[in-house]
Design a protein around this motif. Structure first.
Motif, PDB file in Angstrom:
ATOM      1  N   GLY A 114       0.833  -1.209   0.000  1.00  0.00           N
ATOM      2  CA  GLY A 114       0.000   0.000   0.000  1.00  0.00           C
ATOM      3  C   GLY A 114       0.865   1.255   0.000  1.00  0.00           C
ATOM      4  O   GLY A 114       0.622   2.189  -0.770  1.00  0.00           O
ATOM      5  N   VAL A 115       1.907   1.265   0.840  1.00  0.00           N
ATOM      6  CA  VAL A 115       2.812   2.417   0.877  1.00  0.00           C
ATOM      7  C   VAL A 115       3.488   2.586  -0.480  1.00  0.00           C
ATOM      8  O   VAL A 115       3.590   3.690  -1.022  1.00  0.00           O
ATOM      9  N   GLY A 116       3.938   1.462  -1.051  1.00  0.00           N
ATOM     10  CA  GLY A 116       4.621   1.521  -2.348  1.00  0.00           C
ATOM     11  C   GLY A 116       3.723   2.053  -3.448  1.00  0.00           C
ATOM     12  O   GLY A 116       4.083   2.999  -4.153  1.00  0.00           O
ATOM     13  N   VAL A 117       2.525   1.477  -3.572  1.00  0.00           N
ATOM     14  CA  VAL A 117       1.632   1.881  -4.668  1.00  0.00           C
ATOM     15  C   VAL A 117       1.198   3.330  -4.506  1.00  0.00           C
ATOM     16  O   VAL A 117       1.148   4.086  -5.475  1.00  0.00           O
ATOM     17  N   SER A 118       0.908   3.752  -3.266  1.00  0.00           N
ATOM     18  CA  SER A 118       0.458   5.137  -3.092  1.00  0.00           C
ATOM     19  C   SER A 118       1.624   6.119  -3.211  1.00  0.00           C
ATOM     20  O   SER A 118       1.406   7.322  -3.213  1.00  0.00           O
ATOM     21  N   SER A 119       2.858   5.634  -3.331  1.00  0.00           N
ATOM     22  CA  SER A 119       3.990   6.537  -3.532  1.00  0.00           C
ATOM     23  C   SER A 119       4.255   6.820  -5.008  1.00  0.00           C
ATOM     24  O   SER A 119       5.070   7.673  -5.341  1.00  0.00           O
ATOM     25  N   MET A 120       3.584   6.092  -5.891  1.00  0.00           N
ATOM     26  CA  MET A 120       3.754   6.367  -7.324  1.00  0.00           C
ATOM     27  C   MET A 120       3.006   7.650  -7.682  1.00  0.00           C
ATOM     28  O   MET A 120       1.900   7.877  -7.195  1.00  0.00           O
ATOM     29  N   PRO A 121       3.597   8.503  -8.553  1.00  0.00           N
ATOM     30  CA  PRO A 121       2.837   9.654  -9.042  1.00  0.00           C
ATOM     31  C   PRO A 121       1.655   9.133  -9.870  1.00  0.00           C
ATOM     32  O   PRO A 121       1.847   8.493 -10.901  1.00  0.00           O
ATOM     33  N   ALA A 122       0.424   9.424  -9.385  1.00  0.00           N
ATOM     34  CA  ALA A 122      -0.739   8.683  -9.872  1.00  0.00           C
ATOM     35  C   ALA A 122      -0.964   8.796 -11.386  1.00  0.00           C
ATOM     36  O   ALA A 122      -1.138   7.782 -12.059  1.00  0.00           O
ATOM     37  N   TRP A 123      -0.931  10.023 -11.932  1.00  0.00           N
ATOM     38  CA  TRP A 123      -1.317  10.117 -13.341  1.00  0.00           C
ATOM     39  C   TRP A 123      -0.276   9.481 -14.259  1.00  0.00           C
ATOM     40  O   TRP A 123      -0.619   8.905 -15.296  1.00  0.00           O
ATOM     41  N   LEU A 124       1.012   9.542 -13.842  1.00  0.00           N
ATOM     42  CA  LEU A 124       2.050   8.912 -14.665  1.00  0.00           C
ATOM     43  C   LEU A 124       1.895   7.392 -14.656  1.00  0.00           C
ATOM     44  O   LEU A 124       2.011   6.722 -15.691  1.00  0.00           O
ATOM     45  N   PHE A 125       1.608   6.844 -13.474  1.00  0.00           N
ATOM     46  CA  PHE A 125       1.393   5.409 -13.333  1.00  0.00           C
ATOM     47  C   PHE A 125       0.209   4.985 -14.202  1.00  0.00           C
ATOM     48  O   PHE A 125       0.280   3.995 -14.951  1.00  0.00           O
ATOM     49  N   LEU A 126      -0.859   5.756 -14.146  1.00  0.00           N
ATOM     50  CA  LEU A 126      -2.065   5.399 -14.885  1.00  0.00           C
ATOM     51  C   LEU A 126      -1.833   5.502 -16.395  1.00  0.00           C
ATOM     52  O   LEU A 126      -2.298   4.645 -17.160  1.00  0.00           O
ATOM     53  N   VAL A 127      -1.078   6.530 -16.828  1.00  0.00           N
ATOM     54  CA  VAL A 127      -0.752   6.637 -18.251  1.00  0.00           C
ATOM     55  C   VAL A 127      -0.011   5.388 -18.701  1.00  0.00           C
ATOM     56  O   VAL A 127      -0.326   4.791 -19.739  1.00  0.00           O
ATOM     57  N   ALA A 128       0.975   4.951 -17.895  1.00  0.00           N
ATOM     58  CA  ALA A 128       1.751   3.761 -18.258  1.00  0.00           C
ATOM     59  C   ALA A 128       0.836   2.550 -18.411  1.00  0.00           C
ATOM     60  O   ALA A 128       0.914   1.814 -19.400  1.00  0.00           O
ATOM     61  N   LEU A 129      -0.070   2.350 -17.452  1.00  0.00           N
ATOM     62  CA  LEU A 129      -0.945   1.176 -17.491  1.00  0.00           C
ATOM     63  C   LEU A 129      -1.939   1.250 -18.645  1.00  0.00           C
ATOM     64  O   LEU A 129      -2.145   0.272 -19.378  1.00  0.00           O
ATOM     65  N   VAL A 130      -2.554   2.418 -18.819  1.00  0.00           N
ATOM     66  CA  VAL A 130      -3.557   2.561 -19.882  1.00  0.00           C
ATOM     67  C   VAL A 130      -2.894   2.404 -21.248  1.00  0.00           C
ATOM     68  O   VAL A 130      -3.449   1.778 -22.151  1.00  0.00           O
ATOM     69  N   ASP A 131      -1.685   2.934 -21.382  1.00  0.00           N
ATOM     70  CA  ASP A 131      -0.979   2.831 -22.655  1.00  0.00           C
ATOM     71  C   ASP A 131      -0.609   1.385 -22.966  1.00  0.00           C
ATOM     72  O   ASP A 131      -0.761   0.921 -24.093  1.00  0.00           O
TER      73      ASP A 131
END
Lengths: 247, 245
Positions: A114-131
């Motif tokens: 939980g600490v690890g995932v919430s430390s990712m910059p959210a929109w960049l992480f989501l762009v990577a996954l969606v892409d």
């Protein structure tokens, strides 16, 4: 300190439902107005009543009515984000149950993840996954459901941290509303950069992607959808803070 | 072994465990989405082997680290601005009657509810057309000129401070424990990096956020590498400042 009143939350909920219902009746969101549109965005009626041609908030740079697009865009911006927040709650409930009944080692792993995932910059992480998701599917945009699932996959940590202790309804509603607000902001950001909902479908985020080009010819194109996002996010956070204060 | 050293070792171990779990999770998500990521991606990522940058022809890690000082300069400056504004508003709220205190609280809430990409872009476009403040880049000269650097830094730092002020106000009007302020800022770091990369994009700030934008459409390696490095910094800050987390 805060008196709990449900008047504002109920009013906001009614406004959301009205907006989503109105979306079912709007058919002209992708229709180009050949009569009023002369190459530049058509001004809103309060700016120039003679030129607006009935477009209350004007049109975008290709002559599509802004009111219609804001109303249909609400289905994505409010609807998909709401679905994503519900899934966030579901994922968090499963992980919290695991942490609670799986022993100290599992609890350690869930907490640290939980600490690890919430430390990712959210929109960049989501762009990577969606892409990645889109390129695996031969560069097709993810469906709304998949978009919600992927979003929920990175937004669960704060809810887990809450459910881990003794869950009570008010803090959970508080967290739910704040997560919903964050998800709206993050989804709008990736849509602004051309991920998520694809044109011609409107979302409040992707309606803003042309704003840099249109700010000189029609400021309204880049202003109204942004105000919609701001007011919605602020409403959700204000309700969380003042009507469902958790502390 | 004394307690201080033992505590430090526990924190380092916790940090490493968190980073490993995060990388495994990212790997799992990519696999779940159907991406053919090889298993040795996990080891290469953990050891910083992110591959070669297609645009620069250099290792991705080196490109990211080269630009990190600019990013950290912006982040540090924004935290200073946020502390200055937040502590001033917090002090005002403590000394004011409840309506004013509530208004200040609501102001902080409104500030962090602004869609960052939208208001940063509006601010940048407004500055370009309406003022003499430099609107892009780190500096206008080749040699180091403090005034020039500051003029370029001030507006991006203020815009990035907007999302942080609310945390500082809340801290200032509630517990006021210095350790807790550090923990709050550490928890805010992922958001600061996320919004910071937007500020870098719109202000052509030569940091990693800007790099992300130029590489966004040229493969995911650099984007993900930078996101993971941001995350590692945030995890380190959180592990160091929060007693149990």
């Amino acid at each position: 300190m805060h008196r709990r009143s449900l008047v504002v939350p109920i009013l906001v909920a009614c406004a959301f439902v009205a907006l989503l219902t109105a979306g079912l009746f709007v058919t002209n969101a992708n229709t180009i107005d050949d009569i009023a549109w002369k190459g530049d965005p058509v001004p809103p009626c309060f700016v120039n009543a003679a030129l607006c041609g009935g477009h209350l908030l004007g049109t975008d740079e290709v002559g599509r009515d802004l009111v219609a697009r804001i109303v249909t865009g609400a289905r994505v911006t409010l609807g998909v984000s709401f679905l994503a927040t519900l899934l966030t709650l579901a994922f968090a409930a499963i992980l919290a149950a695991l942490a609670r009944f799986g022993g100290p080692v599992v609890r350690f792993f869930v907490t640290r993840l939980g600490v690890g995932v919430s430390s990712m910059p959210a929109w960049l992480f989501l762009v990577a996954l969606v892409d990645v998701g889109a390129s695996v599917r031969a560069h097709m945009a993810l469906s709304w459901t998949m978009l919600a699932v992927v979003t929920a996959a990175i937004f669960w940590p704060k809810m887990v941290a809450l459910l881990g202790s003794a869950p009570a309804s008010v803090p959970v509603v508080n967290r739910f509303l704040r997560d919903w607000a964050s998800i709206i902001l993050t989804l709008s950001t990736i849509e602004f950069f051309g991920y998520g909902t694809m044109p011609p479908n409107a979302s409040w985020g992707n309606m803003l992607s042309s704003m840099e080009a249109t700010l000189q010819t029609g400021w309204w194109v880049g202003v109204f959808p942004g105000i919609c996002i701001f007011v919605t996010v602020l409403a959700l956070r204000a309700i969380a803070r003042y009507s469902f204060a958790s502390d | 072994m004394n307690d201080g050293l033992r505590g430090a070792l526990v924190k380092i171990g916790t940090f490493v465990a968190t980073v490993v779990l995060l990388v495994l999770f990212v790997f799992g998500l990519f696999r779940a989405l159907g991406a053919p990521v090889p298993v040795d991606w996990i080891w290469r990522t953990l050891t910083g082997q992110f591959g070669m940058s297609r645009s620069e022809g250099e290792p991705v890690l080196r490109v990211i680290l080269e630009r990190m000082p600019a990013t950290l300069e912006l982040v540090a400056a924004s935290i200073i601005v946020a502390l200055a504004i937040g502590l001033a508003l917090g002090a005002l709220a403590r000394r004011s009657p409840p309506p004013v205190a509530r208004a200040i609280d609501a102001l902080g809430l409104a500030a962090k509810s602004l869609p960052a990409f939208w208001f940063v872009m509006l601010a940048q476009l407004w500055v370009v057309t309406h003022s003499g403040i430099p609107s892009a880049g780190l500096s206008s000269t080749d040699h180091f000129d403090f005034g020039d650097r500051l003029a370029h830094l001030i507006l991006p730092a203020m815009l990035l401070a907007v999302v942080q002020v609310s945390s500082v106000i809340t801290w200032s009007t509630t517990d006021r424990d210095p350790a807790d302020l550090a923990a709050r800022l550490a928890r805010k770091l992922p958001t600061i990096f996320a919004v910071g990369s937007l500020v870098e994009i719109f202000f052509a700030w030569p940091g990693d956020g800007r790099l992300l934008f130029t590489t966004l459409l040229r493969g995911l390696g650099p984007l993900l590498a930078a996101a993971l490095i941001y995350a590692a910094i945030a995890i380190a800050a959180r592990t160091a400042t929060v007693a149990d987390a």
